[in-house]
Design a protein around this motif. Structure first.
Motif, PDB file in Angstrom:
ATOM      1  N   PRO A 141       0.798  -1.273   0.031  1.00 23.20           N
ATOM      2  CA  PRO A 141       0.072   0.085  -0.196  1.00 23.20           C
ATOM      3  C   PRO A 141       0.882   1.060  -0.045  1.00 23.20           C
ATOM      4  CG  PRO A 141       0.087  -1.005   2.181  1.00 23.20           C
ATOM      5  CD  PRO A 141       0.720  -1.968   1.016  1.00 23.20           C
ATOM      6  N   ARG A 142       2.020   1.174   0.349  1.00 23.91           N
ATOM      7  CA  ARG A 142       2.904   2.406   0.576  1.00 23.91           C
ATOM      8  C   ARG A 142       3.885   2.522  -0.687  1.00 23.91           C
ATOM      9  NH1 ARG A 142       3.748   3.090   6.994  1.00 23.91           N
ATOM     10  NH2 ARG A 142       1.986   4.317   7.561  1.00 23.91           N
ATOM     11  N   ALA A 143       3.870   1.625  -1.745  1.00 28.10           N
ATOM     12  CA  ALA A 143       4.845   1.773  -2.951  1.00 28.10           C
ATOM     13  C   ALA A 143       4.138   2.997  -3.900  1.00 28.10           C
ATOM     14  CB  ALA A 143       4.733   0.670  -3.630  1.00 28.10           C
ATOM     15  N   THR A 144       4.988   3.666  -4.440  1.00 31.73           N
ATOM     16  CA  THR A 144       4.628   4.586  -5.532  1.00 31.73           C
ATOM     17  C   THR A 144       5.823   4.569  -6.602  1.00 31.73           C
ATOM     18  OG1 THR A 144       3.904   6.887  -5.712  1.00 31.73           O
ATOM     19  CG2 THR A 144       6.021   6.566  -4.439  1.00 31.73           C
ATOM     20  N   SER A 145       5.553   5.348  -7.520  1.00 30.32           N
ATOM     21  CA  SER A 145       6.461   5.585  -8.602  1.00 30.32           C
ATOM     22  C   SER A 145       6.712   6.871  -9.221  1.00 30.32           C
ATOM     23  CB  SER A 145       6.055   4.538  -9.598  1.00 30.32           C
ATOM     24  OG  SER A 145       4.961   4.857 -10.374  1.00 30.32           O
ATOM     25  N   ILE A 146       7.499   7.206 -10.185  1.00 30.24           N
ATOM     26  CA  ILE A 146       7.774   8.410 -10.746  1.00 30.24           C
ATOM     27  C   ILE A 146       6.377   8.704 -11.746  1.00 30.24           C
ATOM     28  CG2 ILE A 146       8.931   9.671 -12.355  1.00 30.24           C
ATOM     29  CD1 ILE A 146      11.512   7.980 -11.547  1.00 30.24           C
ATOM     30  N   LYS A 147       5.940   7.707 -12.506  1.00 31.52           N
ATOM     31  CA  LYS A 147       4.722   7.991 -13.175  1.00 31.52           C
ATOM     32  C   LYS A 147       3.395   8.371 -12.067  1.00 31.52           C
ATOM     33  CE  LYS A 147       1.767   6.148 -16.824  1.00 31.52           C
ATOM     34  NZ  LYS A 147       1.442   5.052 -17.690  1.00 31.52           N
ATOM     35  N   LYS A 148       3.318   7.408 -10.976  1.00 30.23           N
ATOM     36  CA  LYS A 148       2.289   7.588 -10.323  1.00 30.23           C
ATOM     37  C   LYS A 148       2.292   9.146  -9.566  1.00 30.23           C
ATOM     38  CE  LYS A 148      -0.559   5.468  -6.781  1.00 30.23           C
ATOM     39  NZ  LYS A 148      -0.570   4.148  -5.749  1.00 30.23           N
ATOM     40  N   GLN A 149       3.658   9.817  -9.437  1.00 25.75           N
ATOM     41  CA  GLN A 149       3.879  11.102  -8.569  1.00 25.75           C
ATOM     42  C   GLN A 149       3.505  12.218  -9.615  1.00 25.75           C
ATOM     43  OE1 GLN A 149       4.431  11.852  -5.341  1.00 25.75           O
ATOM     44  NE2 GLN A 149       3.811   9.600  -4.966  1.00 25.75           N
ATOM     45  N   THR A 150       4.007  11.971 -10.914  1.00 26.13           N
ATOM     46  CA  THR A 150       3.900  13.228 -11.859  1.00 26.13           C
ATOM     47  C   THR A 150       3.028  13.000 -13.125  1.00 26.13           C
ATOM     48  OG1 THR A 150       5.711  12.028 -13.384  1.00 26.13           O
ATOM     49  CG2 THR A 150       6.536  13.326 -11.537  1.00 26.13           C
ATOM     50  N   GLY A 151       2.291  11.688 -13.172  1.00 25.41           N
ATOM     51  CA  GLY A 151       1.516  11.402 -14.338  1.00 25.41           C
ATOM     52  C   GLY A 151       2.288  11.314 -15.621  1.00 25.41           C
ATOM     53  N   ILE A 152       3.433  11.185 -15.618  1.00 22.07           N
ATOM     54  CA  ILE A 152       4.392  11.269 -16.745  1.00 22.07           C
ATOM     55  C   ILE A 152       5.183   9.921 -17.091  1.00 22.07           C
ATOM     56  CG2 ILE A 152       6.203  12.223 -18.230  1.00 22.07           C
ATOM     57  CD1 ILE A 152       5.985  14.621 -16.518  1.00 22.07           C
ATOM     58  N   HIS A 153       4.810   9.385 -18.119  1.00 25.86           N
ATOM     59  CA  HIS A 153       5.519   8.245 -18.748  1.00 25.86           C
ATOM     60  C   HIS A 153       6.781   8.322 -19.264  1.00 25.86           C
ATOM     61  CE1 HIS A 153       5.214   3.584 -19.823  1.00 25.86           C
ATOM     62  NE2 HIS A 153       6.056   4.324 -20.756  1.00 25.86           N
ATOM     63  N   PHE A 154       7.812   7.786 -18.757  1.00 29.12           N
ATOM     64  CA  PHE A 154       9.277   7.992 -18.751  1.00 29.12           C
ATOM     65  C   PHE A 154       9.776   6.641 -19.383  1.00 29.12           C
ATOM     66  CE2 PHE A 154       8.645  10.986 -15.406  1.00 29.12           C
ATOM     67  CZ  PHE A 154       9.374  12.123 -15.974  1.00 29.12           C
ATOM     68  N   LYS A 155      10.887   7.078 -20.326  1.00 30.61           N
ATOM     69  CA  LYS A 155      11.630   6.152 -20.896  1.00 30.61           C
ATOM     70  C   LYS A 155      12.654   5.576 -19.933  1.00 30.61           C
ATOM     71  CE  LYS A 155      11.505   7.703 -25.781  1.00 30.61           C
ATOM     72  NZ  LYS A 155      11.951   7.995 -27.013  1.00 30.61           N
ATOM     73  N   LEU A 156      12.908   4.379 -19.750  1.00 33.29           N
ATOM     74  CA  LEU A 156      13.763   3.840 -18.732  1.00 33.29           C
ATOM     75  C   LEU A 156      15.137   4.139 -18.979  1.00 33.29           C
ATOM     76  CD1 LEU A 156      12.011   0.248 -18.115  1.00 33.29           C
ATOM     77  CD2 LEU A 156      11.610   2.370 -17.040  1.00 33.29           C
ATOM     78  N   GLU A 157      15.815   4.181 -20.162  1.00 36.50           N
ATOM     79  CA  GLU A 157      16.984   3.973 -20.501  1.00 36.50           C
ATOM     80  C   GLU A 157      17.374   5.770 -20.163  1.00 36.50           C
ATOM     81  OE1 GLU A 157      20.039   3.083 -23.906  1.00 36.50           O
ATOM     82  OE2 GLU A 157      18.244   2.678 -24.369  1.00 36.50           O
ATOM     83  N   GLU A 158      16.529   6.434 -20.525  1.00 39.37           N
ATOM     84  CA  GLU A 158      16.935   7.942 -20.066  1.00 39.37           C
ATOM     85  C   GLU A 158      17.117   8.112 -18.639  1.00 39.37           C
ATOM     86  OE1 GLU A 158      13.761  10.445 -21.666  1.00 39.37           O
ATOM     87  OE2 GLU A 158      14.348  10.011 -23.796  1.00 39.37           O
ATOM     88  N   ILE A 159      16.553   7.630 -17.830  1.00 42.28           N
ATOM     89  CA  ILE A 159      16.444   7.874 -16.445  1.00 42.28           C
ATOM     90  C   ILE A 159      17.801   6.977 -15.759  1.00 42.28           C
ATOM     91  CG2 ILE A 159      15.625   7.157 -14.019  1.00 42.28           C
ATOM     92  CD1 ILE A 159      12.791   7.748 -15.326  1.00 42.28           C
ATOM     93  N   LEU A 160      17.941   5.676 -16.333  1.00 43.55           N
ATOM     94  CA  LEU A 160      19.232   5.094 -16.283  1.00 43.55           C
ATOM     95  C   LEU A 160      20.355   5.920 -16.443  1.00 43.55           C
ATOM     96  CD1 LEU A 160      20.716   2.409 -15.180  1.00 43.55           C
ATOM     97  CD2 LEU A 160      20.490   1.797 -17.814  1.00 43.55           C
TER      98      LEU A 160
END
Length: 243
Positions: free
Chosen positions: A143-162
């Motif tokens: 219940p206390r998990a979150t993500s970048i997309k959940k926080q921002t609403g933006i879908h990111f490319k994994l390689e860019e963040i890596l």
């Protein structure tokens, strides 16, 4: 830097340990897996993730200029690197829950697992494992998990963040090499979750008590202010922060 991109692996940390031993690796190396079947966290906990939605990777880095006694500084540096990148991605109120969870507010967005490679009694290299929630938005039993997309609403490319993370890791590795331990520790303590606030802790025997986080020792123990203004030090096996 060598980057191995895999579809499915048991654990990126375990993969790097096998490869470094087999090949006697001397270069920096990254292994990035779309799916981990046996991802691990601290104290043997499991890291579960949806395939190709999050970043699960490990970095093998020769760090022969720090000692075994100084290896917690590598965890502090890795935590700060991830915090910096998340802040750049507009994640708010990023904090480090001692010793290795990255939170936004009270929700976990990232976990780190650092393992040491010891040769002839000396620290030869570090393996830094990272599980970062990026595009996943639903979890069962977490219940206390979150993500970048959940926080921002933006879908990111994994390689860019890596690539952003690897660049920030290089910055902090250089600080380690330059011996900037005091700066790393100060910055790490400044972003500790619940620092200078009363918090409830649980001991292995089921006893609960209240303490105030004041900082950490150089070896990674948590420093708590308890009743009668007594400062006590605890390692990870001795208590759990309840929140």
């Amino acid at each position: 830097m060598r980057i191995d991109k895999l579809h499915t692996i048991d654990s990126t940390n375990d993969y790097l340990k096998r490869i470094s031993k087999k090949e006697n690796t001397q270069e920096d190396m990254v292994v990035w897996a779309k799916n981990q079947t046996a991802g691990r966290g601290q104290m043997g906990t499991k890291w579960m993730t949806q395939t190709d939605k999050n970043l699960t990777f490990s970095v093998y880095r020769k760090i022969q200029r720090i000692t075994i006694d100084e290896q917690f500084f590598a965890l502090m540096a890795a935590s700060l690197a991830i915090k910096d990148v998340l802040t750049k991605l507009l994640i708010k109120n990023v904090r480090v829950k001692w010793p290795n969870d990255i939170l936004t507010d009270n929700d976990k967005i990232c976990g780190i697992l650092i393992e040491s490679v010891i040769k002839k009694g000396r620290l030869d290299a570090m393996i830094i494992g990272v599980g970062l929630n990026v595009n996943q938005t639903e979890w069962s039993h977490l219940p206390r998990a979150t993500s970048i997309k959940k926080q921002t609403g933006i879908h990111f490319k994994l390689e860019e963040i890596l690539q952003m993370l690897l660049e920030q890791f290089r910055h902090y590795v250089q600080l380690l090499i330059d011996g900037k331990f005091e700066k790393i520790k100060k910055d790490y303590e400044n972003c500790l979750f619940k620092r200078n606030k009363p918090a409830t802790f649980l001991k292995p025997n089921g006893e609960k008590f209240v303490g105030i986080i004041k900082g950490t020792t150089n070896s990674g123990k948590l420093i708590l202010l308890q009743e009668n203004d007594v400062l006590k030090e605890y390692d990870l096996k001795e208590l759990q922060l309840l929140y």
